[in-house]
Write an enzyme that holds these catalytic residues in place. Structure first.
Site, PDB file in Angstrom:
ATOM      1  N   SER A 282     -15.350  -4.572 -12.637  1.00 22.53           N
ATOM      2  CA  SER A 282     -16.480  -3.816 -12.120  1.00 22.53           C
ATOM      3  C   SER A 282     -16.876  -4.248 -10.705  1.00 22.53           C
ATOM      4  O   SER A 282     -16.136  -4.044  -9.770  1.00 22.53           O
ATOM      5  CB  SER A 282     -17.642  -3.943 -13.105  1.00 22.53           C
ATOM      6  OG  SER A 282     -18.542  -2.885 -12.973  1.00 22.53           O
ATOM      7  N   ASP A 293      -8.464  -4.348   0.999  1.00 25.62           N
ATOM      8  CA  ASP A 293      -8.123  -3.168   1.796  1.00 25.62           C
ATOM      9  C   ASP A 293      -8.327  -3.396   3.293  1.00 25.62           C
ATOM     10  O   ASP A 293      -7.553  -2.895   4.120  1.00 25.62           O
ATOM     11  CB  ASP A 293      -8.953  -1.959   1.343  1.00 25.62           C
ATOM     12  CG  ASP A 293      -8.378  -1.290   0.108  1.00 25.62           C
ATOM     13  OD1 ASP A 293      -7.376  -1.792  -0.435  1.00 25.62           O
ATOM     14  OD2 ASP A 293      -8.934  -0.253  -0.322  1.00 25.62           O
ATOM     15  N   LYS A 307     -12.229  -1.653 -14.421  1.00 30.39           N
ATOM     16  CA  LYS A 307     -13.454  -0.916 -14.744  1.00 30.39           C
ATOM     17  C   LYS A 307     -13.987  -0.329 -13.441  1.00 30.39           C
ATOM     18  O   LYS A 307     -14.676  -0.998 -12.681  1.00 30.39           O
ATOM     19  CB  LYS A 307     -14.502  -1.805 -15.385  1.00 30.39           C
ATOM     20  CG  LYS A 307     -15.761  -1.031 -15.762  1.00 30.39           C
ATOM     21  CD  LYS A 307     -16.827  -1.925 -16.377  1.00 30.39           C
ATOM     22  CE  LYS A 307     -18.072  -1.118 -16.728  1.00 30.39           C
ATOM     23  NZ  LYS A 307     -18.751  -0.595 -15.526  1.00 30.39           N
TER      24      LYS A 307
END
Length: 475
Positions: A282, A293, A307
Protein backbone atom coordinates in the site's frame (compact mmCIF):
# COMPACT_ATOMS: atom_id res chain seq x y z
CA UNK A 1 -3.11 -0.14 3.97
CA UNK A 2 -3.55 3.29 2.42
CA UNK A 3 -6.01 5.50 4.19
CA UNK A 4 -7.18 8.74 2.60
CA UNK A 5 -7.92 11.65 4.90
CA UNK A 6 -8.47 14.38 2.32
CA UNK A 7 -10.41 14.31 -0.93
CA UNK A 8 -10.14 16.64 -3.94
CA UNK A 9 -13.49 15.86 -5.55
CA UNK A 10 -17.16 16.70 -4.96
CA UNK A 11 -17.19 13.74 -2.61
CA UNK A 12 -14.87 15.61 -0.29
CA UNK A 13 -17.67 17.73 1.12
CA UNK A 14 -19.78 14.71 2.07
CA UNK A 15 -16.98 12.67 3.57
CA UNK A 16 -15.23 15.56 5.28
CA UNK A 17 -18.46 16.29 7.08
CA UNK A 18 -18.88 12.65 8.00
CA UNK A 19 -15.35 12.51 9.35
CA UNK A 20 -15.91 15.51 11.61
CA UNK A 21 -19.07 14.16 13.21
CA UNK A 22 -17.15 11.97 15.66
CA UNK A 23 -18.64 8.95 17.36
CA UNK A 24 -22.38 8.55 17.63
CA UNK A 25 -24.13 6.89 20.53
CA UNK A 26 -23.79 3.11 20.70
CA UNK A 27 -26.14 1.33 18.33
CA UNK A 28 -26.88 -2.25 17.47
CA UNK A 29 -25.24 -3.43 14.26
CA UNK A 30 -27.26 -3.66 11.09
CA UNK A 31 -30.09 -1.33 11.98
CA UNK A 32 -32.19 -0.30 8.97
CA UNK A 33 -30.57 3.13 9.09
CA UNK A 34 -27.06 1.65 9.03
CA UNK A 35 -27.87 -0.73 6.18
CA UNK A 36 -29.37 2.11 4.16
CA UNK A 37 -26.42 4.42 4.78
CA UNK A 38 -23.80 1.79 3.98
CA UNK A 39 -25.66 0.74 0.82
CA UNK A 40 -25.84 4.32 -0.43
CA UNK A 41 -22.15 4.98 0.19
CA UNK A 42 -21.19 1.79 -1.64
CA UNK A 43 -23.45 2.64 -4.56
CA UNK A 44 -22.14 6.18 -4.83
CA UNK A 45 -18.41 5.73 -4.26
CA UNK A 46 -17.10 2.15 -4.26
CA UNK A 47 -14.49 1.56 -6.96
CA UNK A 48 -16.21 -1.60 -8.19
CA UNK A 49 -19.49 0.17 -9.10
CA UNK A 50 -21.90 -2.21 -7.32
CA UNK A 51 -25.58 -2.23 -8.27
CA UNK A 52 -28.78 -1.99 -6.24
CA UNK A 53 -29.46 -5.62 -7.04
CA UNK A 54 -26.07 -6.84 -5.83
CA UNK A 55 -26.51 -4.88 -2.58
CA UNK A 56 -30.05 -6.05 -1.88
CA UNK A 57 -29.20 -7.82 1.41
CA UNK A 58 -30.33 -6.33 4.71
CA UNK A 59 -27.08 -7.49 6.33
CA UNK A 60 -24.04 -5.22 6.04
CA UNK A 61 -21.48 -8.02 6.04
CA UNK A 62 -23.39 -9.85 3.31
CA UNK A 63 -23.56 -6.67 1.22
CA UNK A 64 -19.83 -6.12 1.56
CA UNK A 65 -19.09 -9.76 0.74
CA UNK A 66 -20.68 -9.32 -2.71
CA UNK A 67 -18.00 -6.72 -3.54
CA UNK A 68 -15.25 -9.36 -3.35
CA UNK A 69 -13.06 -6.61 -1.94
CA UNK A 70 -11.02 -7.59 1.14
CA UNK A 71 -10.28 -3.95 1.98
CA UNK A 72 -13.85 -2.65 2.30
CA UNK A 73 -15.03 -3.26 5.85
CA UNK A 74 -17.60 -2.09 8.38
CA UNK A 75 -16.56 -1.55 12.02
CA UNK A 76 -18.63 -0.94 15.10
CA UNK A 77 -17.14 1.60 17.51
CA UNK A 78 -15.15 -0.97 19.49
CA UNK A 79 -13.75 -2.61 16.36
CA UNK A 80 -12.81 0.76 14.91
CA UNK A 81 -10.95 1.74 18.07
CA UNK A 82 -8.93 -1.48 17.83
CA UNK A 83 -8.24 -0.97 14.12
CA UNK A 84 -7.14 2.61 14.62
CA UNK A 85 -4.81 1.53 17.43
CA UNK A 86 -3.10 -0.85 15.04
CA UNK A 87 -2.84 1.87 12.39
CA UNK A 88 -1.28 4.32 14.84
CA UNK A 89 0.90 1.65 16.51
CA UNK A 90 -0.66 2.14 19.94
CA UNK A 91 -1.68 -0.48 22.50
CA UNK A 92 -2.23 -0.98 26.22
CA UNK A 93 0.33 -3.21 27.91
CA UNK A 94 3.54 -3.37 29.90
CA UNK A 95 5.97 -3.03 26.98
CA UNK A 96 7.88 -6.27 26.47
CA UNK A 97 8.67 -8.40 23.44
CA UNK A 98 8.79 -12.13 24.21
CA UNK A 99 10.50 -15.16 22.71
CA UNK A 100 10.08 -18.88 23.29
CA UNK A 101 13.07 -21.11 23.88
CA UNK A 102 13.07 -24.77 24.94
CA UNK A 103 9.61 -24.63 26.49
CA UNK A 104 10.17 -21.36 28.37
CA UNK A 105 9.35 -17.76 27.52
CA UNK A 106 11.87 -14.97 27.95
CA UNK A 107 11.86 -11.19 27.64
CA UNK A 108 13.53 -10.56 24.29
CA UNK A 109 13.26 -6.78 24.31
CA UNK A 110 11.96 -4.04 26.61
CA UNK A 111 10.37 -1.03 24.94
CA UNK A 112 11.99 2.24 25.93
CA UNK A 113 9.84 4.32 28.29
CA UNK A 114 7.49 1.42 29.03
CA UNK A 115 6.13 0.34 32.44
CA UNK A 116 8.32 -2.78 32.23
CA UNK A 117 11.44 -0.67 31.83
CA UNK A 118 10.45 1.61 34.69
CA UNK A 119 10.24 -1.26 37.20
CA UNK A 120 13.51 -2.82 36.08
CA UNK A 121 12.59 -5.74 33.81
CA UNK A 122 15.42 -6.45 31.37
CA UNK A 123 15.99 -8.54 28.27
CA UNK A 124 16.84 -12.11 29.18
CA UNK A 125 14.46 -12.34 32.14
CA UNK A 126 12.57 -15.65 32.20
CA UNK A 127 8.83 -15.22 32.79
CA UNK A 128 7.72 -17.59 35.57
CA UNK A 129 4.34 -16.47 36.93
CA UNK A 130 1.66 -13.79 36.69
CA UNK A 131 -1.13 -13.12 39.17
CA UNK A 132 0.00 -16.15 41.13
CA UNK A 133 -0.42 -18.43 38.10
CA UNK A 134 2.55 -20.37 36.76
CA UNK A 135 3.61 -19.57 33.21
CA UNK A 136 5.50 -22.82 32.81
CA UNK A 137 4.69 -24.56 29.54
CA UNK A 138 2.66 -21.64 28.18
CA UNK A 139 3.27 -20.14 24.75
CA UNK A 140 3.97 -16.47 24.07
CA UNK A 141 0.42 -16.11 22.71
CA UNK A 142 -1.07 -17.57 25.90
CA UNK A 143 1.09 -15.36 28.10
CA UNK A 144 0.19 -12.33 26.02
CA UNK A 145 -3.48 -12.90 26.82
CA UNK A 146 -2.68 -13.05 30.54
CA UNK A 147 -0.76 -9.78 30.36
CA UNK A 148 -3.55 -7.89 28.60
CA UNK A 149 -5.78 -5.57 30.59
CA UNK A 150 -7.29 -2.12 30.90
CA UNK A 151 -5.14 0.98 31.10
CA UNK A 152 -4.24 1.86 34.69
CA UNK A 153 -4.74 -1.66 36.08
CA UNK A 154 -1.99 -3.47 37.96
CA UNK A 155 -0.24 -6.69 36.95
CA UNK A 156 1.91 -8.89 39.18
CA UNK A 157 4.72 -10.57 37.28
CA UNK A 158 7.54 -12.81 38.50
CA UNK A 159 10.72 -13.51 36.56
CA UNK A 160 13.91 -15.45 37.07
CA UNK A 161 17.23 -13.69 36.50
CA UNK A 162 20.60 -15.39 37.03
CA UNK A 163 18.88 -18.02 39.20
CA UNK A 164 17.10 -15.45 41.40
CA UNK A 165 13.35 -14.89 41.51
CA UNK A 166 12.22 -11.28 41.18
CA UNK A 167 8.66 -10.01 41.73
CA UNK A 168 7.22 -6.90 40.09
CA UNK A 169 3.99 -4.92 40.25
CA UNK A 170 3.46 -3.15 36.92
CA UNK A 171 0.77 -0.65 35.94
CA UNK A 172 -0.47 -1.14 32.39
CA UNK A 173 -0.48 1.96 30.22
CA UNK A 174 -1.05 2.99 26.64
CA UNK A 175 2.12 2.68 24.62
CA UNK A 176 3.06 4.04 21.25
CA UNK A 177 5.45 1.80 19.39
CA UNK A 178 8.21 3.70 17.62
CA UNK A 179 7.48 3.71 13.89
CA UNK A 180 10.87 5.17 12.95
CA UNK A 181 14.25 3.91 14.09
CA UNK A 182 17.68 4.80 12.77
CA UNK A 183 21.40 4.43 13.34
CA UNK A 184 24.69 4.74 11.53
CA UNK A 185 26.27 1.68 9.99
CA UNK A 186 29.90 1.64 8.92
CA UNK A 187 31.55 3.78 6.25
CA UNK A 188 29.02 6.61 6.42
CA UNK A 189 26.04 4.42 5.56
CA UNK A 190 22.92 5.41 7.47
CA UNK A 191 19.99 3.11 8.23
CA UNK A 192 16.41 4.28 8.72
CA UNK A 193 13.46 1.94 9.27
CA UNK A 194 9.80 2.95 8.89
CA UNK A 195 7.25 0.42 10.15
CA UNK A 196 4.05 2.36 9.38
CA UNK A 197 2.74 5.55 7.80
CA UNK A 198 1.19 6.89 10.99
CA UNK A 199 0.00 10.48 11.38
CA UNK A 200 3.28 11.55 13.00
CA UNK A 201 5.68 9.41 10.94
CA UNK A 202 6.69 12.09 8.41
CA UNK A 203 7.91 14.49 11.08
CA UNK A 204 9.81 11.69 12.81
CA UNK A 205 11.45 10.55 9.56
CA UNK A 206 12.54 14.13 8.90
CA UNK A 207 13.94 14.46 12.42
CA UNK A 208 15.90 11.22 12.38
CA UNK A 209 17.12 11.75 8.82
CA UNK A 210 18.51 15.14 9.85
CA UNK A 211 20.25 13.51 12.81
CA UNK A 212 21.88 10.95 10.51
CA UNK A 213 23.00 13.68 8.13
CA UNK A 214 24.55 15.57 11.02
CA UNK A 215 26.59 12.45 11.81
CA UNK A 216 28.15 12.42 8.35
CA UNK A 217 25.65 10.38 6.34
CA UNK A 218 27.01 9.57 2.85
CA UNK A 219 24.33 7.10 1.74
CA UNK A 220 21.11 5.64 3.13
CA UNK A 221 19.45 2.26 3.55
CA UNK A 222 15.71 2.96 3.92
CA UNK A 223 13.89 -0.07 5.30
CA UNK A 224 10.22 -0.48 4.30
CA UNK A 225 10.07 -4.24 4.83
CA UNK A 226 6.93 -5.49 6.61
CA UNK A 227 5.42 -1.99 6.39
CA UNK A 228 1.73 -2.46 5.57
CA UNK A 229 1.00 1.20 4.85
CA UNK A 230 -1.05 3.98 6.44
CA UNK A 231 -1.95 7.55 5.53
CA UNK A 232 -1.51 8.85 1.98
CA UNK A 233 -0.61 12.37 3.07
CA UNK A 234 2.13 10.92 5.30
CA UNK A 235 3.59 9.19 2.24
CA UNK A 236 3.40 12.49 0.35
CA UNK A 237 5.28 14.34 3.09
CA UNK A 238 7.98 11.68 3.29
CA UNK A 239 8.35 11.67 -0.50
CA UNK A 240 8.98 15.41 -0.28
CA UNK A 241 12.08 14.67 1.79
CA UNK A 242 13.59 12.90 -1.24
CA UNK A 243 11.90 14.42 -4.32
CA UNK A 244 12.25 18.02 -5.48
CA UNK A 245 9.08 17.93 -7.56
CA UNK A 246 6.92 15.40 -9.32
CA UNK A 247 4.02 13.05 -8.82
CA UNK A 248 3.83 10.53 -6.01
CA UNK A 249 1.20 8.53 -7.90
CA UNK A 250 -1.82 8.83 -10.14
CA UNK A 251 -5.09 8.12 -8.35
CA UNK A 252 -7.72 6.74 -10.72
CA UNK A 253 -11.37 6.64 -9.68
CA UNK A 254 -14.05 4.25 -10.90
CA UNK A 255 -14.79 6.49 -13.90
CA UNK A 256 -11.08 6.46 -14.93
CA UNK A 257 -10.53 10.06 -13.85
CA UNK A 258 -6.92 10.66 -12.82
CA UNK A 259 -5.97 12.78 -9.82
CA UNK A 260 -2.18 13.13 -9.51
CA UNK A 261 -0.72 13.38 -6.03
CA UNK A 262 1.86 16.14 -6.38
CA UNK A 263 5.10 16.24 -4.42
CA UNK A 264 7.21 19.30 -3.68
CA UNK A 265 10.39 19.10 -1.65
CA UNK A 266 14.12 18.62 -2.09
CA UNK A 267 16.19 15.85 -3.60
CA UNK A 268 19.00 14.25 -1.63
CA UNK A 269 22.51 14.30 -3.04
CA UNK A 270 23.40 10.88 -1.62
CA UNK A 271 22.44 7.42 -2.98
CA UNK A 272 19.55 5.50 -1.41
CA UNK A 273 18.63 1.81 -1.28
CA UNK A 274 15.08 0.92 -0.23
CA UNK A 275 14.52 -2.49 1.35
CA UNK A 276 11.20 -4.14 0.43
CA UNK A 277 9.61 -7.56 0.76
CA UNK A 278 6.31 -9.36 0.29
CA UNK A 279 4.81 -7.52 3.29
CA UNK A 280 5.67 -4.05 1.95
CA UNK A 281 2.21 -2.93 0.92
CA UNK A 282 0.00 0.00 0.00
CA UNK A 283 1.57 3.30 1.11
CA UNK A 284 4.96 1.54 1.21
CA UNK A 285 4.53 0.64 -2.45
CA UNK A 286 3.26 4.15 -3.18
CA UNK A 287 6.48 5.69 -1.82
CA UNK A 288 8.92 3.03 -3.03
CA UNK A 289 7.40 3.06 -6.53
CA UNK A 290 7.87 6.81 -6.85
CA UNK A 291 11.46 6.75 -5.58
CA UNK A 292 12.24 3.94 -8.02
CA UNK A 293 10.55 5.59 -11.01
CA UNK A 294 12.38 8.89 -10.50
CA UNK A 295 15.73 7.15 -10.08
CA UNK A 296 16.11 8.43 -6.55
CA UNK A 297 16.52 4.96 -5.04
CA UNK A 298 17.18 1.34 -5.95
CA UNK A 299 14.85 -1.28 -4.49
CA UNK A 300 16.46 -4.29 -2.82
CA UNK A 301 14.63 -7.41 -1.64
CA UNK A 302 11.67 -9.33 -3.00
CA UNK A 303 8.47 -8.54 -4.91
CA UNK A 304 6.15 -6.33 -2.87
CA UNK A 305 2.60 -7.25 -1.81
CA UNK A 306 0.63 -5.58 -4.60
CA UNK A 307 -2.02 -3.49 -2.86
CA UNK A 308 -2.65 -0.65 -5.25
CA UNK A 309 -6.07 0.51 -4.10
CA UNK A 310 -7.03 3.34 -1.77
CA UNK A 311 -9.62 3.41 0.98
CA UNK A 312 -11.47 6.25 2.64
CA UNK A 313 -12.83 6.19 6.18
CA UNK A 314 -16.38 7.39 6.86
CA UNK A 315 -17.96 7.74 10.30
CA UNK A 316 -21.63 6.86 9.78
CA UNK A 317 -24.39 9.08 11.10
CA UNK A 318 -26.23 5.89 12.04
CA UNK A 319 -23.28 4.52 14.01
CA UNK A 320 -20.08 2.72 13.16
CA UNK A 321 -17.38 3.31 10.57
CA UNK A 322 -17.13 2.24 6.94
CA UNK A 323 -13.78 1.78 5.22
CA UNK A 324 -14.39 1.59 1.47
CA UNK A 325 -12.20 1.31 -1.59
CA UNK A 326 -12.51 4.40 -3.76
CA UNK A 327 -9.53 4.48 -6.11
CA UNK A 328 -6.67 2.56 -7.67
CA UNK A 329 -3.24 4.13 -7.97
CA UNK A 330 -0.41 3.89 -10.51
CA UNK A 331 3.24 4.88 -10.11
CA UNK A 332 4.61 8.04 -11.80
CA UNK A 333 5.60 5.89 -14.79
CA UNK A 334 2.05 4.48 -14.95
CA UNK A 335 3.00 1.07 -13.55
CA UNK A 336 0.08 -0.88 -12.12
CA UNK A 337 0.65 -1.97 -8.52
CA UNK A 338 -2.59 -3.71 -7.53
CA UNK A 339 -2.22 -7.51 -7.55
CA UNK A 340 1.19 -7.02 -9.20
CA UNK A 341 3.52 -5.30 -6.74
CA UNK A 342 6.89 -3.69 -7.36
CA UNK A 343 9.88 -5.60 -8.72
CA UNK A 344 13.16 -4.83 -6.92
CA UNK A 345 16.16 -3.64 -8.90
CA UNK A 346 18.21 -6.19 -6.98
CA UNK A 347 16.40 -9.37 -5.91
CA UNK A 348 17.65 -10.82 -2.61
CA UNK A 349 15.65 -13.50 -0.82
CA UNK A 350 16.73 -13.67 2.82
CA UNK A 351 16.28 -10.82 5.33
CA UNK A 352 19.85 -10.65 6.63
CA UNK A 353 21.26 -10.93 3.11
CA UNK A 354 19.00 -8.08 2.01
CA UNK A 355 20.48 -5.78 4.63
CA UNK A 356 24.05 -6.81 3.84
CA UNK A 357 23.50 -6.37 0.09
CA UNK A 358 21.95 -2.91 0.52
CA UNK A 359 24.76 -1.88 2.87
CA UNK A 360 27.38 -2.97 0.35
CA UNK A 361 25.53 -1.24 -2.52
CA UNK A 362 25.64 1.99 -0.53
CA UNK A 363 29.41 1.82 -0.09
CA UNK A 364 29.71 -0.19 3.10
CA UNK A 365 32.78 -2.39 3.30
CA UNK A 366 33.38 -4.19 6.59
CA UNK A 367 30.52 -6.40 7.78
CA UNK A 368 30.16 -7.69 11.33
CA UNK A 369 27.15 -9.90 11.92
CA UNK A 370 26.05 -12.23 14.73
CA UNK A 371 23.60 -15.13 14.59
CA UNK A 372 21.93 -16.51 17.69
CA UNK A 373 19.08 -18.99 17.35
CA UNK A 374 16.84 -17.51 14.66
CA UNK A 375 17.95 -13.90 15.14
CA UNK A 376 20.65 -12.15 13.13
CA UNK A 377 22.07 -8.82 14.32
CA UNK A 378 24.13 -6.32 12.33
CA UNK A 379 25.12 -3.00 13.91
CA UNK A 380 22.20 -3.26 16.34
CA UNK A 381 19.66 -4.11 13.63
CA UNK A 382 17.93 -7.36 14.57
CA UNK A 383 16.44 -9.54 11.85
CA UNK A 384 14.41 -12.73 12.19
CA UNK A 385 16.23 -15.32 10.08
CA UNK A 386 14.99 -18.91 10.51
CA UNK A 387 17.81 -21.47 10.39
CA UNK A 388 20.44 -18.75 10.03
CA UNK A 389 23.07 -20.93 11.68
CA UNK A 390 23.36 -24.24 13.48
CA UNK A 391 25.91 -26.34 15.32
CA UNK A 392 26.06 -30.08 14.76
CA UNK A 393 26.79 -32.71 17.37
CA UNK A 394 30.53 -32.46 16.71
CA UNK A 395 30.56 -28.74 17.40
CA UNK A 396 30.93 -27.74 13.74
CA UNK A 397 29.07 -24.58 12.69
CA UNK A 398 27.01 -24.15 9.54
CA UNK A 399 25.58 -20.91 8.22
CA UNK A 400 22.78 -20.15 5.74
CA UNK A 401 24.60 -20.27 2.39
CA UNK A 402 22.88 -17.12 1.09
CA UNK A 403 23.74 -15.14 4.19
CA UNK A 404 27.28 -16.48 4.27
CA UNK A 405 27.83 -15.58 0.63
CA UNK A 406 26.47 -12.06 1.23
CA UNK A 407 28.79 -11.46 4.17
CA UNK A 408 31.74 -12.75 2.15
CA UNK A 409 30.78 -10.41 -0.71
CA UNK A 410 30.10 -13.24 -3.17
CA UNK A 411 27.20 -13.60 -5.59
CA UNK A 412 25.30 -16.85 -5.16
CA UNK A 413 23.51 -18.72 -7.92
CA UNK A 414 21.81 -22.10 -7.93
CA UNK A 415 21.60 -24.34 -10.99
CA UNK A 416 18.43 -26.41 -10.49
CA UNK A 417 19.29 -28.73 -13.39
CA UNK A 418 22.79 -29.56 -12.19
CA UNK A 419 21.96 -29.19 -8.45
CA UNK A 420 25.01 -26.99 -7.94
CA UNK A 421 25.61 -23.75 -6.04
CA UNK A 422 28.03 -21.24 -7.55
CA UNK A 423 29.66 -18.47 -5.51
CA UNK A 424 31.38 -15.74 -7.51
CA UNK A 425 33.51 -12.91 -6.20
CA UNK A 426 35.49 -10.99 -8.78
CA UNK A 427 37.26 -13.56 -10.92
CA UNK A 428 37.10 -16.23 -8.24
CA UNK A 429 34.42 -18.89 -8.72
CA UNK A 430 33.61 -21.73 -6.34
CA UNK A 431 31.05 -24.45 -7.01
CA UNK A 432 29.59 -26.93 -4.58
CA UNK A 433 26.99 -29.64 -5.36
CA UNK A 434 23.96 -29.99 -3.12
CA UNK A 435 25.05 -33.48 -2.02
CA UNK A 436 28.42 -32.24 -0.77
CA UNK A 437 29.17 -33.24 2.81
CA UNK A 438 29.85 -29.60 3.67
CA UNK A 439 26.20 -28.71 3.10
CA UNK A 440 23.20 -29.49 5.30
CA UNK A 441 19.51 -28.72 4.85
CA UNK A 442 17.27 -27.56 7.69
CA UNK A 443 13.67 -26.41 7.35
CA UNK A 444 14.09 -26.17 3.59
CA UNK A 445 17.19 -23.96 3.83
CA UNK A 446 20.69 -24.91 2.76
CA UNK A 447 23.55 -24.21 5.17
CA UNK A 448 27.28 -24.44 4.46
CA UNK A 449 30.19 -25.39 6.72
CA UNK A 450 31.55 -22.06 7.95
CA UNK A 451 35.11 -23.33 7.49
CA UNK A 452 34.57 -23.56 3.73
CA UNK A 453 33.80 -19.84 3.51
CA UNK A 454 36.81 -19.02 5.66
CA UNK A 455 39.00 -21.15 3.38
CA UNK A 456 37.63 -19.63 0.18
CA UNK A 457 37.60 -15.94 1.13
CA UNK A 458 40.57 -14.11 2.69
CA UNK A 459 39.28 -11.52 5.11
CA UNK A 460 36.31 -13.67 6.09
CA UNK A 461 36.47 -14.97 9.64
CA UNK A 462 34.23 -16.26 12.39
CA UNK A 463 34.23 -16.73 16.13
CA UNK A 464 31.92 -18.44 18.60
CA UNK A 465 30.75 -17.29 22.02
CA UNK A 466 28.38 -19.74 23.66
CA UNK A 467 25.49 -20.15 21.22
CA UNK A 468 26.32 -17.01 19.25
CA UNK A 469 28.17 -17.16 15.94
CA UNK A 470 29.98 -14.01 14.83
CA UNK A 471 30.86 -13.44 11.17
CA UNK A 472 33.30 -10.76 10.06
CA UNK A 473 34.33 -9.79 6.55
CA UNK A 474 36.62 -7.01 5.42
CA UNK A 475 35.64 -4.83 2.49
Amino acid sequence: MIRMRKWKSPLAVVLSLALTLGWTSAALADTPEQVKEVRQLLLDYHYGKPTEQSLSSDNIDEMIATLKDPYTQYYDNKEWKAFNSVLEKTFVGIGIVMREEKGAVYVDEVIAGSPAESVGIVAGDKLTSSGGKSLSGKTTAEIQQLLLGEEGTKLSLSVTRAGMKLDFIIVRQQLHLPTVTSNMLGDGVGYLSLSGFTSDAAEEVKKQLSALEAKGLKSLVFDLRDNGGGYVDTAQKIAGLFLESGVLAYMRDRDDNDSPLDVRGSRKRYPIAVLVNGNSASASELLAGALQDYGVASLVGTQTYGKGVVQSIVSLKSGGVLKLTIRQYFTPSEHKVDKVGLTPDVVVQDPASQLVEAYRMMGGRKVVLTANKDVVTMDGIRTAEPSAALKNGKGDWYVNIRMGASVAGAKLKYDADKHVFTLTKGKTVHTIPTNDAHLVVKNGRTLIDIKMLQRWYPGFSYSVSGETLKLTAAG
